[in-house]
Design a protein around this motif. Sequence first.
Motif, PDB file in Angstrom:
ATOM      1  N   LEU A   1       0.822  -1.198   0.000  1.00 28.66           N
ATOM      2  CA  LEU A   1       0.000   0.000   0.000  1.00 28.66           C
ATOM      3  C   LEU A   1       0.860   1.253   0.000  1.00 28.66           C
ATOM      4  O   LEU A   1       1.835   1.339   0.759  1.00 28.66           O
ATOM      5  CB  LEU A   1      -0.921   0.047   1.218  1.00 28.66           C
ATOM      6  CG  LEU A   1      -2.147  -0.855   1.193  1.00 28.66           C
ATOM      7  CD1 LEU A   1      -1.789  -2.231   1.708  1.00 28.66           C
ATOM      8  CD2 LEU A   1      -3.260  -0.254   2.015  1.00 28.66           C
ATOM      9  N   PRO A   2       0.521   2.240  -0.842  1.00 22.85           N
ATOM     10  CA  PRO A   2       1.202   3.537  -0.764  1.00 22.85           C
ATOM     11  C   PRO A   2       0.984   4.147   0.615  1.00 22.85           C
ATOM     12  O   PRO A   2      -0.104   4.066   1.174  1.00 22.85           O
ATOM     13  CB  PRO A   2       0.516   4.369  -1.856  1.00 22.85           C
ATOM     14  CG  PRO A   2      -0.131   3.364  -2.771  1.00 22.85           C
ATOM     15  CD  PRO A   2      -0.507   2.204  -1.895  1.00 22.85           C
ATOM     16  N   SER A   3       2.017   4.743   1.162  1.00 29.65           N
ATOM     17  CA  SER A   3       1.917   5.288   2.523  1.00 29.65           C
ATOM     18  C   SER A   3       0.842   6.355   2.621  1.00 29.65           C
ATOM     19  O   SER A   3       0.145   6.467   3.632  1.00 29.65           O
ATOM     20  CB  SER A   3       3.267   5.863   2.955  1.00 29.65           C
ATOM     21  OG  SER A   3       3.696   6.864   2.032  1.00 29.65           O
ATOM     22  N   GLU A   4       0.652   7.140   1.534  1.00 33.52           N
ATOM     23  CA  GLU A   4      -0.362   8.182   1.590  1.00 33.52           C
ATOM     24  C   GLU A   4      -1.771   7.599   1.596  1.00 33.52           C
ATOM     25  O   GLU A   4      -2.700   8.193   2.154  1.00 33.52           O
ATOM     26  CB  GLU A   4      -0.204   9.150   0.412  1.00 33.52           C
ATOM     27  CG  GLU A   4      -0.323   8.529  -0.967  1.00 33.52           C
ATOM     28  CD  GLU A   4       1.003   8.015  -1.496  1.00 33.52           C
ATOM     29  OE1 GLU A   4       1.115   7.819  -2.719  1.00 33.52           O
ATOM     30  OE2 GLU A   4       1.923   7.797  -0.684  1.00 33.52           O
ATOM     31  N   THR A   5      -1.949   6.424   0.988  1.00 33.53           N
ATOM     32  CA  THR A   5      -3.260   5.760   1.013  1.00 33.53           C
ATOM     33  C   THR A   5      -3.576   5.283   2.422  1.00 33.53           C
ATOM     34  O   THR A   5      -4.670   5.508   2.951  1.00 33.53           O
ATOM     35  CB  THR A   5      -3.281   4.569   0.042  1.00 33.53           C
ATOM     36  OG1 THR A   5      -3.098   5.050  -1.287  1.00 33.53           O
ATOM     37  CG2 THR A   5      -4.608   3.833   0.121  1.00 33.53           C
ATOM     38  N   ALA A   6      -2.610   4.603   3.025  1.00 30.50           N
ATOM     39  CA  ALA A   6      -2.815   4.094   4.381  1.00 30.50           C
ATOM     40  C   ALA A   6      -3.062   5.229   5.364  1.00 30.50           C
ATOM     41  O   ALA A   6      -3.811   5.086   6.326  1.00 30.50           O
ATOM     42  CB  ALA A   6      -1.608   3.267   4.811  1.00 30.50           C
ATOM     43  N   ALA A   7      -2.455   6.379   5.113  1.00 32.07           N
ATOM     44  CA  ALA A   7      -2.525   7.483   6.068  1.00 32.07           C
ATOM     45  C   ALA A   7      -3.915   8.102   6.158  1.00 32.07           C
ATOM     46  O   ALA A   7      -4.255   8.711   7.173  1.00 32.07           O
ATOM     47  CB  ALA A   7      -1.512   8.556   5.691  1.00 32.07           C
ATOM     48  N   SER A   8      -4.747   7.954   5.116  1.00 33.54           N
ATOM     49  CA  SER A   8      -6.067   8.588   5.163  1.00 33.54           C
ATOM     50  C   SER A   8      -7.026   7.860   6.084  1.00 33.54           C
ATOM     51  O   SER A   8      -7.992   8.454   6.571  1.00 33.54           O
ATOM     52  CB  SER A   8      -6.664   8.671   3.748  1.00 33.54           C
ATOM     53  OG  SER A   8      -7.137   7.405   3.314  1.00 33.54           O
ATOM     54  N   LEU A   9      -6.796   6.573   6.318  1.00 35.46           N
ATOM     55  CA  LEU A   9      -7.732   5.773   7.102  1.00 35.46           C
ATOM     56  C   LEU A   9      -7.614   6.086   8.595  1.00 35.46           C
ATOM     57  O   LEU A   9      -6.541   6.016   9.178  1.00 35.46           O
ATOM     58  CB  LEU A   9      -7.483   4.289   6.860  1.00 35.46           C
ATOM     59  CG  LEU A   9      -7.986   3.780   5.503  1.00 35.46           C
ATOM     60  CD1 LEU A   9      -7.389   2.425   5.183  1.00 35.46           C
ATOM     61  CD2 LEU A   9      -9.514   3.701   5.503  1.00 35.46           C
ATOM     62  N   ARG A  10      -8.759   6.389   9.199  1.00 40.01           N
ATOM     63  CA  ARG A  10      -8.802   6.670  10.636  1.00 40.01           C
ATOM     64  C   ARG A  10      -9.243   5.454  11.434  1.00 40.01           C
ATOM     65  O   ARG A  10      -8.893   5.309  12.599  1.00 40.01           O
ATOM     66  CB  ARG A  10      -9.791   7.809  10.908  1.00 40.01           C
ATOM     67  CG  ARG A  10      -9.454   9.116  10.240  1.00 40.01           C
ATOM     68  CD  ARG A  10     -10.591  10.126  10.426  1.00 40.01           C
ATOM     69  NE  ARG A  10     -10.331  11.357   9.712  1.00 40.01           N
ATOM     70  CZ  ARG A  10     -11.215  12.332   9.544  1.00 40.01           C
ATOM     71  NH1 ARG A  10     -12.448  12.191  10.058  1.00 40.01           N
ATOM     72  NH2 ARG A  10     -10.906  13.423   8.885  1.00 40.01           N
ATOM     73  N   ARG A  11     -10.052   4.600  10.799  1.00 41.73           N
ATOM     74  CA  ARG A  11     -10.588   3.448  11.527  1.00 41.73           C
ATOM     75  C   ARG A  11     -10.829   2.290  10.566  1.00 41.73           C
ATOM     76  O   ARG A  11     -11.245   2.484   9.423  1.00 41.73           O
ATOM     77  CB  ARG A  11     -11.872   3.812  12.278  1.00 41.73           C
ATOM     78  CG  ARG A  11     -13.002   4.263  11.400  1.00 41.73           C
ATOM     79  CD  ARG A  11     -14.180   4.782  12.205  1.00 41.73           C
ATOM     80  NE  ARG A  11     -13.903   6.025  12.892  1.00 41.73           N
ATOM     81  CZ  ARG A  11     -13.885   7.231  12.317  1.00 41.73           C
ATOM     82  NH1 ARG A  11     -14.088   7.330  11.009  1.00 41.73           N
ATOM     83  NH2 ARG A  11     -13.650   8.305  13.012  1.00 41.73           N
ATOM     84  N   LEU A  12     -10.585   1.088  11.056  1.00 44.75           N
ATOM     85  CA  LEU A  12     -10.873  -0.157  10.363  1.00 44.75           C
ATOM     86  C   LEU A  12     -11.840  -0.930  11.248  1.00 44.75           C
ATOM     87  O   LEU A  12     -11.633  -1.004  12.460  1.00 44.75           O
ATOM     88  CB  LEU A  12      -9.606  -0.984  10.145  1.00 44.75           C
ATOM     89  CG  LEU A  12      -8.359  -0.262   9.624  1.00 44.75           C
ATOM     90  CD1 LEU A  12      -7.170  -1.224   9.598  1.00 44.75           C
ATOM     91  CD2 LEU A  12      -8.610   0.305   8.231  1.00 44.75           C
ATOM     92  N   THR A  13     -12.886  -1.514  10.657  1.00 42.97           N
ATOM     93  CA  THR A  13     -13.823  -2.286  11.467  1.00 42.97           C
ATOM     94  C   THR A  13     -13.966  -3.680  10.890  1.00 42.97           C
ATOM     95  O   THR A  13     -13.998  -3.866   9.672  1.00 42.97           O
ATOM     96  CB  THR A  13     -15.210  -1.604  11.545  1.00 42.97           C
ATOM     97  OG1 THR A  13     -15.925  -1.800  10.327  1.00 42.97           O
ATOM     98  CG2 THR A  13     -15.069  -0.118  11.823  1.00 42.97           C
ATOM     99  N   ASN A  14     -14.052  -4.663  11.763  1.00 42.29           N
ATOM    100  CA  ASN A  14     -14.159  -6.057  11.353  1.00 42.29           C
ATOM    101  C   ASN A  14     -15.310  -6.746  12.064  1.00 42.29           C
ATOM    102  O   ASN A  14     -15.508  -6.603  13.267  1.00 42.29           O
ATOM    103  CB  ASN A  14     -12.873  -6.819  11.676  1.00 42.29           C
ATOM    104  CG  ASN A  14     -13.008  -8.302  11.343  1.00 42.29           C
ATOM    105  OD1 ASN A  14     -12.939  -8.689  10.189  1.00 42.29           O
ATOM    106  ND2 ASN A  14     -13.223  -9.133  12.358  1.00 42.29           N
TER     107      ASN A  14
END
Length: 513
Positions: free
Chosen positions: A266-279
């Motif tokens: 993953l590009p670092s800038e893509t990962a940086a936009s995410l604030r929360r992951l839910t499962n």
Amino acid sequence: MGAITAVSVDAQTDIRPLDHLALRGAEDDVALVLRGEVLTFGELRDKVAALAGWLAASLPSPGARVATWAAKDALTCLMPLAAARAGLVHVPINPLLKRSQVAHILADSGAALLIGTPSRLASLEPGDVPAACRAMGEAEVLAALEQAERLGPSEADPDSLAAILYTSGSTGKPKGVMLSHANMWLGAQSVATYLGLAADDVTLAVLPLSFDYGQNQLLSTWYAGGRVVPLDYLTPRDVVKAVGKHGVTTLAAVPPLWVQVAELDLPSETAASLRRLTNSGGALTVDLVRRLRRLFPQARLFAMYGLTEAFRSTYLDPALIDSHPTSMGKAIPHAEILVIADDGAVAADGEEGELVHCGPLVAQGYWQDAERTAERFKPAPAQSRYGGMAVWSGDRVRRDGDGLLYFVGRRDAMIKCAGNRISPQEIEDAALASGLVAEAVALGLPDERLGQAVHLVVRGRLRSSGHADELARFLLKELPNFMQPKQIHWRDAMPISPNGKIDRTGLAQELLA
């Protein structure tokens, strides 16, 4: 219909008709980003009003069921609110289902209207759509909205039925879970609260809108005044691209998708936009938790547990995910979770018991199925502060000294594959309907990527490699992709248990050996 009386909540709790979610966001803020159209909340309100007006004129009988069978687009995203405003009941059908499952849902729900994509409607055969049900293409409905009278916000009773979500049972055909306005409104409020959603959040809606978890992506985000980007993805890379393109802050998924995302660069800038992951839809492994934490160190990871009959039950505080990666956490807002031992008492810390969900998120039962409703929806334990009816999940859990819950196992034979709850009997019935087999047993066996993989054990009427290929082709036609067996095992005889039934446990142990 046997609806269950709603449980009261705190007098200060905000409960409104479901369609009022369209009123939450600021007029000019973006609410929905579609492939060829972007809707502000003002435009969303107008389209919901138009669709509700058209529905009310087309189906004047209050409580009539309207089914949708389509990919994520304007119609499927607006329908939960528009049908509720029109005094109707929405029946979203998983777009992955095939004609036999769709025919069952239409007949069982008594749907008066089916709206779908042309290709899906064309796949139906004579008799699949009941005579009392009208089938229409999406384009025809959308064209009619231009002239439709706008319908203002409803004053629906919060306890009135708003939706029927079909979910597989441990036996037989899918059953419809009845959800009220209050169930869905409070579910949106609960999730928006504990996730900390805000008006500047962007949710990528990857999960099917026919699932409670998937539909809540829309409802909880709109409750917070945020925007939703629906995505019918083909590959995990499509998900990653969409995150980067739209500045996504919230991503919900099931474990198999997380496994595939974790394998990408993953590009670092893509990962940086995410604030929360839910499962939800299955537990995260310790290894997967660690990989996701390395990939998205700034994002809060929410592990959750839920069941359609009560929407969702628990979540783990993201601050505890590193130290307690296998925990289900504690009750979400508006839910009371009790662990009941076999003697009916609340289980002690460390003692195994059944998870019982009490409170206003409990659904109204199964549509026109009093027998199965009585099996799952029972009076709350005497220790409940809510009382009323509760969902007795059949899942075995334990609670530690800090009040955190841990999953132990399932009481029933449900197969949990790639986030889907699959009825073994539905697969077995399809195999028997082929005429190629005399006996069939579907099992869920541990699988690193899927959680559980479907294995089908059959005793053939005529055993040959030709018939083996023919059975696989038949199932491919009759069952959706997520129900397809990973492997079909042919047997000359089935093992029999002492009670004279096929020994499912013995078969599973044999395949695992």
